[in-house]
Design an enzyme around this catalytic site. Sequence first.
Site, PDB file in Angstrom:
ATOM      1  N   ASP A 192      22.546 -11.243  11.541  1.00 15.35           N
ATOM      2  CA  ASP A 192      23.705 -11.799  12.213  1.00 15.35           C
ATOM      3  C   ASP A 192      24.862 -10.937  12.687  1.00 15.35           C
ATOM      4  O   ASP A 192      24.965  -9.848  12.012  1.00 15.35           O
ATOM      5  CB  ASP A 192      24.160 -12.712  10.795  1.00 15.35           C
ATOM      6  CG  ASP A 192      25.838 -13.109  11.148  1.00 15.35           C
ATOM      7  OD1 ASP A 192      26.152 -13.283  12.219  1.00 15.35           O
ATOM      8  OD2 ASP A 192      26.108 -13.596  10.179  1.00 15.35           O
ATOM      9  N   HIS A 365      30.808 -14.180   7.460  1.00 14.83           N
ATOM     10  CA  HIS A 365      29.785 -13.435   8.140  1.00 14.83           C
ATOM     11  C   HIS A 365      30.044 -11.923   8.026  1.00 14.83           C
ATOM     12  O   HIS A 365      31.324 -11.389   7.683  1.00 14.83           O
ATOM     13  CB  HIS A 365      29.840 -13.511   9.730  1.00 14.83           C
ATOM     14  CG  HIS A 365      29.639 -15.072  10.205  1.00 14.83           C
ATOM     15  ND1 HIS A 365      28.289 -15.541  10.456  1.00 14.83           N
ATOM     16  CD2 HIS A 365      30.464 -16.010  10.425  1.00 14.83           C
ATOM     17  CE1 HIS A 365      28.336 -16.768  10.661  1.00 14.83           C
ATOM     18  NE2 HIS A 365      29.702 -17.233  10.635  1.00 14.83           N
TER      19      HIS A 365
END
Length: 559
Positions: A192, A365
């Site tokens: 990610d 994130h």
Amino acid sequence: MSTIKIIPLGGVRENGKNMYAVEVDEDIFVLDCGLMYPETELLGIDVVIPDFSYLEENRNRVTGVFLTHGHEDAIGALPYFLQKFDVPVFGTELTIAFAKLFVEKDSQVSTFDDYHIIDENTEIEFGDVIASFFRTTHTIPDSVGIALKTTEGSIVYTGDFKFDQSAKPMYQSNLSRIADIGKDNVLALLSDSSEAESPVENISDLKVAEEVLDTFQNANGRIIVASVASNILRIQQVLDAAQKSHKKIFITGSNLEKIVQIAMQLNKLQLPSEDLIVPVADIEKYDDQQIVVLETGATGEPIKTLSRMAKGKHTQVNIKEGDLVYIVTSPSTAMEVTVAQTENLIYRAGGTVKHISDNLKASGHATPNDLKLMINLIKPTYFIPVQGQYRMLSAHAKLAHEVGMSYKNIFIPGKGDIMEYKNNRMHVAGQVTVGNTMVDGIGIGDIGNIVLRDRKLLSEDGIFVAVVTINRRKSKIISGPEVMTRGFVYVKDNTDLVNQSNEIIRKVVEENLSRKEFEWSRLKQEIRDALNKHLFEQTRRRPVILPIIMETSSRNRRN
């Protein structure tokens, strides 16, 4: 020795729409199946989903779909995928429950039932490939990463993740499991990149909960909380803060109600007290200081719903003087202009706006230190940053280099790039054709660049319609030309322009009627060309020009 290919079908050089095909010899493993909300210029488009063309060409090789978590960027395209493929779907308990919610809304695939619930202890054998999973921290419980163990090493995909040492047990990453995977020859890591270029590290979710509670305790009027529907962590923090500050929760929208209900049934969302949530129909029975309205949009994005509330057009709750609108999510970059416009509407309606990001960095994130930790734990031979715009992928590549990876072992992919591992080396081995599939209403993939261009022109310069009736046998104009415009000029105030345009149309039509060979397509194109030149010279605008040529006959008909 296996041949391995990794092909991003979405999720790279863009925000959302995650889908990655991992080929191991003859088997294709699909990792995530997400959608993306449209950018501003995609006028009228509801959502954008991956292009399944390559998978359709190899449909007999698709082994299954493996989902990392229950957000739209990972599961939102599943209903469209299942219209074309009858393959098993693997995911954790909550992820599968939310996937079913999406799929059951689509009548074409509502009966699909080939779901398989997994957890971090699950291992599934597919010939020489073993699929396993590891717990990760995100803004929704039951998030996992995926490891595909092959004879050449493991392919590891993190999904959305971050590390938070103070995370509650339901949200904790299994660091020992991740480290164990890293000890056993990881060939490639797909990680990610959404926050790879962030200059600020994430604050713990414990601090976020304290910020939410402080906001609730210091509000003097109603609080309207705008959240993404599937952000279960944030919804839990809102419920807890409302209980501690002696307020009641009023939920607007059936979509959010269903998500909350599913999460509570699976014990992934804890209700602090039975009477905390009150039907929105009873909102007038409570003082403003007791009210917390929890809202999201029909597609999960709350901003458009806030806009309706600010305009007084919401069916349940509208913004009034003294309201605090508390945006506890980070809207996608595609919504930035809409957010600014909506905030203006909220202030005009008498409310005020506060973002949770005003005082702290609260992302689901991983920020740079977390990303470097993941690389150090996994120890991949090759590194492939995914999930983000190019600048984010590039920033993530630099982080990988900082922890000792050689740039020759780092690949920044584009959609459709084939990264092939063969003869002990990974290299880019060409591309497959991959585009964006746009969903507009019930239409899937029937909106292309030409349609979008026309919509853009219509939104900017309007439409110019020219109507003429002709008799080809007599080679004459029977009626017209008649001009109509929408969004271009006001006809009554531009009679000279209209009259000049009529003369141009008349001249072109008469010239075409005088020719021995008459072609409808050539007549219409010549009208477009002549009008386009004239209108641009006079107005510096280029409206969409639509010639309507009708034909009549002078022969008398007998009844």
